[in-house]
Design a protein around this motif. Structure first.
Motif, PDB file in Angstrom:
ATOM      1  N   TYR A 209       0.930  -1.263   0.004  1.00 22.17           N
ATOM      2  CA  TYR A 209       0.063  -0.163  -0.061  1.00 22.17           C
ATOM      3  C   TYR A 209       0.943   1.179   0.031  1.00 22.17           C
ATOM      4  N   PHE A 210       1.843   1.261   0.936  1.00 29.26           N
ATOM      5  CA  PHE A 210       3.009   2.360   0.697  1.00 29.26           C
ATOM      6  C   PHE A 210       3.561   2.478  -0.573  1.00 29.26           C
ATOM      7  N   ALA A 211       3.711   1.559  -1.280  1.00 28.38           N
ATOM      8  CA  ALA A 211       4.500   1.572  -2.666  1.00 28.38           C
ATOM      9  C   ALA A 211       3.398   2.324  -3.529  1.00 28.38           C
ATOM     10  N   PHE A 212       2.155   1.998  -3.471  1.00 26.37           N
ATOM     11  CA  PHE A 212       1.057   2.715  -4.421  1.00 26.37           C
ATOM     12  C   PHE A 212       0.966   4.170  -3.906  1.00 26.37           C
ATOM     13  N   TYR A 213       1.056   4.454  -2.568  1.00 31.35           N
ATOM     14  CA  TYR A 213       0.732   5.814  -2.044  1.00 31.35           C
ATOM     15  C   TYR A 213       1.877   6.664  -2.828  1.00 31.35           C
ATOM     16  N   ASN A 214       3.176   6.128  -2.480  1.00 28.59           N
ATOM     17  CA  ASN A 214       4.383   6.759  -2.940  1.00 28.59           C
ATOM     18  C   ASN A 214       4.130   7.078  -4.406  1.00 28.59           C
ATOM     19  N   LEU A 215       3.836   5.961  -5.180  1.00 30.84           N
ATOM     20  CA  LEU A 215       3.673   6.192  -6.706  1.00 30.84           C
ATOM     21  C   LEU A 215       2.703   7.112  -7.201  1.00 30.84           C
ATOM     22  N   PHE A 216       1.468   7.168  -6.346  1.00 33.30           N
ATOM     23  CA  PHE A 216       0.582   8.019  -6.792  1.00 33.30           C
ATOM     24  C   PHE A 216       0.860   9.762  -6.415  1.00 33.30           C
ATOM     25  N   HIS A 217       1.736   9.806  -5.286  1.00 35.74           N
ATOM     26  CA  HIS A 217       2.063  10.910  -4.895  1.00 35.74           C
ATOM     27  C   HIS A 217       3.131  11.647  -5.904  1.00 35.74           C
ATOM     28  N   CYS A 218       4.004  10.843  -6.175  1.00 33.43           N
ATOM     29  CA  CYS A 218       5.091  11.348  -7.316  1.00 33.43           C
ATOM     30  C   CYS A 218       4.692  11.412  -8.578  1.00 33.43           C
ATOM     31  N   LEU A 219       3.560  10.394  -8.887  1.00 31.63           N
ATOM     32  CA  LEU A 219       3.107  10.675 -10.461  1.00 31.63           C
ATOM     33  C   LEU A 219       2.328  12.074 -10.421  1.00 31.63           C
ATOM     34  N   GLY A 220       1.701  12.275  -9.331  1.00 36.78           N
ATOM     35  CA  GLY A 220       0.823  13.629  -9.230  1.00 36.78           C
ATOM     36  C   GLY A 220       1.599  14.943  -9.493  1.00 36.78           C
ATOM     37  N   SER A 221       2.660  14.789  -8.388  1.00 36.48           N
ATOM     38  CA  SER A 221       3.598  15.780  -8.540  1.00 36.48           C
ATOM     39  C   SER A 221       4.352  15.902  -9.702  1.00 36.48           C
ATOM     40  N   ASP A 222       4.939  15.005 -10.392  1.00 34.08           N
ATOM     41  CA  ASP A 222       5.758  15.048 -11.796  1.00 34.08           C
ATOM     42  C   ASP A 222       4.709  15.576 -12.671  1.00 34.08           C
ATOM     43  N   SER A 223       3.439  15.240 -12.717  1.00 26.61           N
ATOM     44  CA  SER A 223       2.376  15.449 -13.772  1.00 26.61           C
ATOM     45  C   SER A 223       1.931  16.760 -13.507  1.00 26.61           C
ATOM     46  N   ARG A 224       1.991  17.501 -12.646  1.00 24.64           N
ATOM     47  CA  ARG A 224       1.636  18.787 -12.269  1.00 24.64           C
ATOM     48  C   ARG A 224       2.704  19.629 -12.790  1.00 24.64           C
ATOM     49  N   ASP A 225       3.850  19.125 -12.595  1.00 23.02           N
ATOM     50  CA  ASP A 225       5.081  20.063 -12.940  1.00 23.02           C
ATOM     51  C   ASP A 225       4.897  20.092 -14.651  1.00 23.02           C
ATOM     52  N   VAL A 226       4.648  19.042 -15.143  1.00 21.76           N
ATOM     53  CA  VAL A 226       4.614  18.931 -16.613  1.00 21.76           C
ATOM     54  C   VAL A 226       3.738  19.854 -17.179  1.00 21.76           C
ATOM     55  N   GLU A 227       2.522  19.910 -16.512  1.00 21.97           N
ATOM     56  CA  GLU A 227       1.567  20.908 -16.933  1.00 21.97           C
ATOM     57  C   GLU A 227       1.964  22.319 -16.915  1.00 21.97           C
ATOM     58  N   MET A 228       2.718  22.618 -15.694  1.00 24.16           N
ATOM     59  CA  MET A 228       3.281  24.066 -15.447  1.00 24.16           C
ATOM     60  C   MET A 228       4.218  24.294 -16.447  1.00 24.16           C
ATOM     61  N   TYR A 229       5.111  23.400 -16.843  1.00 25.62           N
ATOM     62  CA  TYR A 229       6.228  23.775 -17.397  1.00 25.62           C
ATOM     63  C   TYR A 229       5.887  24.102 -19.007  1.00 25.62           C
TER      64      TYR A 229
END
Length: 196
Positions: free
Chosen positions: A163-183
């Motif tokens: 569960y923590f691996a999925f939590y970590n993945l969702f957190h990182c994916l969301g953060s990177d995806s928001r950066d992509v949109e901002m860039y």
């Protein structure tokens, strides 16, 4: 650092390509948010995951620390960083989709969202290649991206680890995806020579 600006009139084919990429990134962010919210509600709630250290496999990529730094970053750097971030998620997104049903018991509607995220990421990667070419920047064929090494944790028989691996993945994916949109939005601002 001088920000290189493309001298084009808006709307241009380049501007339209950017608009389409921004729209795709927004669509991806909506799906990531929906999956992440569902996961947090049903799997992460009460487990204290938010108190643990999150490690993202994309952390080694050199990137602006905040929006202000990103605004002062050359357009070519932002475009290539965006492509690198998207490329770094190809393998994890495949496994996210594959493991959600098997390890979390996700139902088809949520599995479809994961598959859509994977497909949008692929479309965005292709769009970034076209945008980089259109901007007359060098396009390296094989982009070196950080390796993702969390598959064993996603597949762990220990529920807390999994569960923590999925939590970590969702957190990182969301953060990177928001950066992509901002860039992408900042590149569009630079292109039309507006204050961002």
């Amino acid at each position: 650092m001088n920000v290189k600006r493309l001298k084009v009139s808006y709307p241009s084919p380049f501007g339209k390509m950017l608009d389409q990429a921004i729209k795709l990134s927004q669509d991806m962010n909506l799906r990531i948010s929906a999956l992440s919210t569902h996961f947090n509600r049903f799997y992460a709630s009460g487990r204290g995951f938010h108190n643990r250290i999150i490690k993202c496999h994309t952390s080694p990529l050199s990137r602006p620390e905040n929006k202000e730094q990103a605004q002062n970053t050359e357009m070519e750097v932002l475009l290539k960083l965006t492509r690198s971030l998207l490329q770094a998620w190809v393998n994890p997104l495949h496994h996210l989709w594959a493991e959600m049903g098997d390890k979390l018991g996700y139902t088809p509607p949520y599995l479809t969202k994961a598959l859509e995220i994977k497909a949008i990421n692929t479309r965005l990667l292709e769009a970034m290649k076209s945008i980089i070419r259109k901007a007359n920047f060098a396009l390296e064929e094989n982009v070196k991206t950080p390796d993702w090494s969390e598959l064993a944790s996603l597949q762990s028989t220990n529920r807390d680890t999994r569960y923590f691996a999925f939590y970590n993945l969702f957190h990182c994916l969301g953060s990177d995806s928001r950066d992509v949109e901002m860039y992408l939005k900042l590149v569009k601002c630079q292109m039309v020579q507006r204050n961002c």
